[in-house]
Design an enzyme around this catalytic site. Structure first.
Site, short mmCIF file in Angstrom:
data_model
loop_
_atom_site.label_atom_id
_atom_site.label_comp_id
_atom_site.label_asym_id
_atom_site.label_seq_id
_atom_site.Cartn_x
_atom_site.Cartn_y
_atom_site.Cartn_z
N ARG A 105 33.79 -30.01 -3.52
CA ARG A 105 34.63 -29.50 -4.63
C ARG A 105 34.83 -30.68 -5.57
O ARG A 105 35.38 -31.72 -5.18
CB ARG A 105 35.98 -28.98 -4.12
CG ARG A 105 36.96 -28.72 -5.25
CD ARG A 105 38.20 -27.98 -4.84
NE ARG A 105 37.92 -26.56 -4.64
CZ ARG A 105 38.86 -25.61 -4.56
NH1 ARG A 105 40.14 -25.94 -4.66
NH2 ARG A 105 38.53 -24.35 -4.38
N HIS A 132 32.58 -21.19 -9.52
CA HIS A 132 33.21 -21.06 -8.19
C HIS A 132 32.47 -19.97 -7.41
O HIS A 132 33.02 -18.90 -7.10
CB HIS A 132 34.69 -20.70 -8.36
CG HIS A 132 35.53 -20.94 -7.13
ND1 HIS A 132 35.02 -21.51 -5.96
CD2 HIS A 132 36.85 -20.70 -6.88
CE1 HIS A 132 35.99 -21.60 -5.07
NE2 HIS A 132 37.10 -21.12 -5.59
N GLN A 135 33.75 -18.22 -4.07
CA GLN A 135 34.85 -17.29 -4.31
C GLN A 135 34.31 -15.90 -4.66
O GLN A 135 34.77 -14.88 -4.14
CB GLN A 135 35.72 -17.81 -5.46
CG GLN A 135 36.82 -16.86 -5.89
CD GLN A 135 37.89 -16.72 -4.84
OE1 GLN A 135 38.45 -17.71 -4.40
NE2 GLN A 135 38.20 -15.50 -4.43
N ASP A 223 42.91 -14.77 -13.34
CA ASP A 223 43.09 -16.08 -12.69
C ASP A 223 44.16 -16.83 -13.49
O ASP A 223 44.58 -16.40 -14.57
CB ASP A 223 41.74 -16.82 -12.68
CG ASP A 223 41.78 -18.13 -11.88
OD1 ASP A 223 42.73 -18.34 -11.10
OD2 ASP A 223 40.85 -18.95 -12.04
N CYS A 262 41.73 -14.80 -7.37
CA CYS A 262 41.23 -15.77 -6.38
C CYS A 262 42.36 -16.55 -5.71
O CYS A 262 42.17 -17.10 -4.63
CB CYS A 262 40.24 -16.72 -7.04
SG CYS A 262 40.96 -17.77 -8.31
N ARG A 290 37.23 -14.96 2.06
CA ARG A 290 36.63 -16.28 1.81
C ARG A 290 35.96 -16.79 3.08
O ARG A 290 34.86 -17.31 3.07
CB ARG A 290 37.71 -17.28 1.35
CG ARG A 290 38.30 -17.01 -0.03
CD ARG A 290 37.27 -17.21 -1.11
NE ARG A 290 36.67 -18.52 -1.02
CZ ARG A 290 37.22 -19.65 -1.51
NH1 ARG A 290 38.35 -19.59 -2.17
NH2 ARG A 290 36.61 -20.82 -1.37
N1 CP Z 1 40.71 -19.64 -4.48
C1 CP Z 1 40.59 -20.92 -4.09
O1 CP Z 1 39.51 -21.55 -4.16
O2 CP Z 1 41.73 -21.46 -3.60
P1 CP Z 1 42.00 -22.98 -3.19
O3 CP Z 1 42.03 -23.79 -4.46
O4 CP Z 1 43.30 -22.96 -2.48
O5 CP Z 1 40.87 -23.46 -2.32
N1 NVA Z 2 40.41 -21.60 -12.11
C1 NVA Z 2 41.12 -22.22 -11.01
C2 NVA Z 2 40.61 -21.69 -9.72
C3 NVA Z 2 41.33 -22.21 -8.51
C4 NVA Z 2 40.76 -21.69 -7.23
C5 NVA Z 2 40.99 -23.72 -11.08
O1 NVA Z 2 39.89 -24.22 -11.33
O2 NVA Z 2 42.01 -24.40 -10.92
#
Ligand code: CP
Ligand code: NVA
Length: 304
Positions: A105, A132, A135, A223, A262, A290
């Site tokens: 990540r 992502h 997700q 989101d 998400c 997930r």
């Molecule tokens: N939806 C998602 O990726 O959540 P986290 O940021 O908690 O991993």
């Molecule tokens: N769009 C959000 C998704 C988190 C899972 C971010 O990037 O913070």
């Protein structure tokens, strides 16, 4: 062992064909039903690297990998040499000597590609500023559990056309459904993404009017207004207020439409509590999925 192009990375939905994506989802659904009786990844180790915070991605990968019989090492960017000047490529080469698969990540998508190019083990995208995909694999699994095949369905995305939306766009083209995006002009999908949609005859449209996007939709998706990498919170709140998912917006969709997010959610901002806690909300199944979707991705990457 050098880097090899035969390694099965999972970097973005649109880098795969539909048959491979379906194989990942089918094995996810099968394992979900079978409650993980088999241990196909016994003796394998997954390294999770987080350069941003996480709840779901971290815990679902850890628990999922253990259910498959494997081991997990969880690292934050700051605690390893990556955060102190060692290159991504060198980190990838070294980790490839210890572990069997890596999830990253990070911020810039280019870092993910640098890691995949140098690693001799599969690399999975656990979110970047621009995408992502793990997700959205869970989201497809969730949609299809509730409503049957997503092919030809109508999905409404409302809010910031962010990293999660980008992966929904890729999915719309690959899985062949209609995606209607309601967003302010300033927070629209990148032009290059929409060019890619046109080249592939995708059914993705953009409107400034959430009522148009939500009409008769099968799912309403949103989101956060301020993603982890965004700095301009106040400006985004002002721009995105008209794109909130509330009872009025849900009422425009089909009667049996589902609400998806998400998570993490910001209640009374992008979604009201009445909707996220209401009967049409699929968000807790979505979070659970997930883990199942990622088990399908992990076993596909390791060809088990
Ligand atoms: N939806 C998602 O990726 O959540 P986290 O940021 O908690 O991993
Ligand atoms: N769009 C959000 C998704 C988190 C899972 C971010 O990037 O913070």
């Amino acid at each position: 062992m050098g880097s090899t192009s035969q390694v099965r990375h999972f970097l973005d939905i649109h880098q795969h064909d539909l048959a491979s994506l379906r194989r990942m989802l089918d094995s996810a659904a099968t394992m979900k039903r079978g409650a993980g009786a088999e241990k196909p990844l016994l003796g394998k180790t997954l390294a999770l690297i987080f350069e941003k915070p996480s709840t779901r991605t971290r815990v679902s990968f850890e628990v999922g990998m253990r259910q498959l019989g494997g081991e997990v090492i969880c690292l934050t960017g700051k605690e390893i040499q990556l955060g102190h000047g060692e290159t991504i490529a060198d980190t990838a080469r070294v980790l490839s000597r210890y572990v069997d698969i890596i999830m990253l990540r990070t911020d810039h998508e280019a870092k993910l590609h640098e890691m995949a190019a140098a690693a001799s083990v599969p690399v999975i995208n656990g979110l970047t500023d621009s995408s992502h995909p793990v997700q959205i694999m869970a989201d497809i699994l969730t949609f299809e559990e509730r409503k049957g095949s997503i092919k030809d369905a109508v999905v409404c995305w409302t809010g910031d056309a962010n990293n999660v939306c980008e992966s929904w766009i890729h999915a719309a083209v690959l899985f062949d459904f209609e995606l209607r995006i309601a967003c302010p002009e300033e927070l629209s999908p990148p032009a290059a993404t929409m060019d890619w949609v046109r080249q592939h005859n995708g059914r993705v449209s953009i409107t400034r009017n959430v009522e148009v996007a939500a009409a008769d939709a099968d799912a309403i998706v949103t989101d956060t207004w301020v993603s982890m990498h965004n700095k301009d919170g106040q400006r985004r709140h002002n721009l995105l207020k008209p794109y909130q998912v509330n009872a009025h917006v849900m009422g425009l969709a089909k009667k049996d439409a589902i609400f998806m997010h998400c998570l993490p959610a910001h209640r009374e901002e992008e979604v009201t509590s009445a909707v996220i806690d209401g009967p049409q909300s699929a968000v807790w199944d979505e979070a659970e999925n997930r883990m199942h979707a990622q088990k399908g991705i992990l076993t596909w990457c390791l060809d088990r």
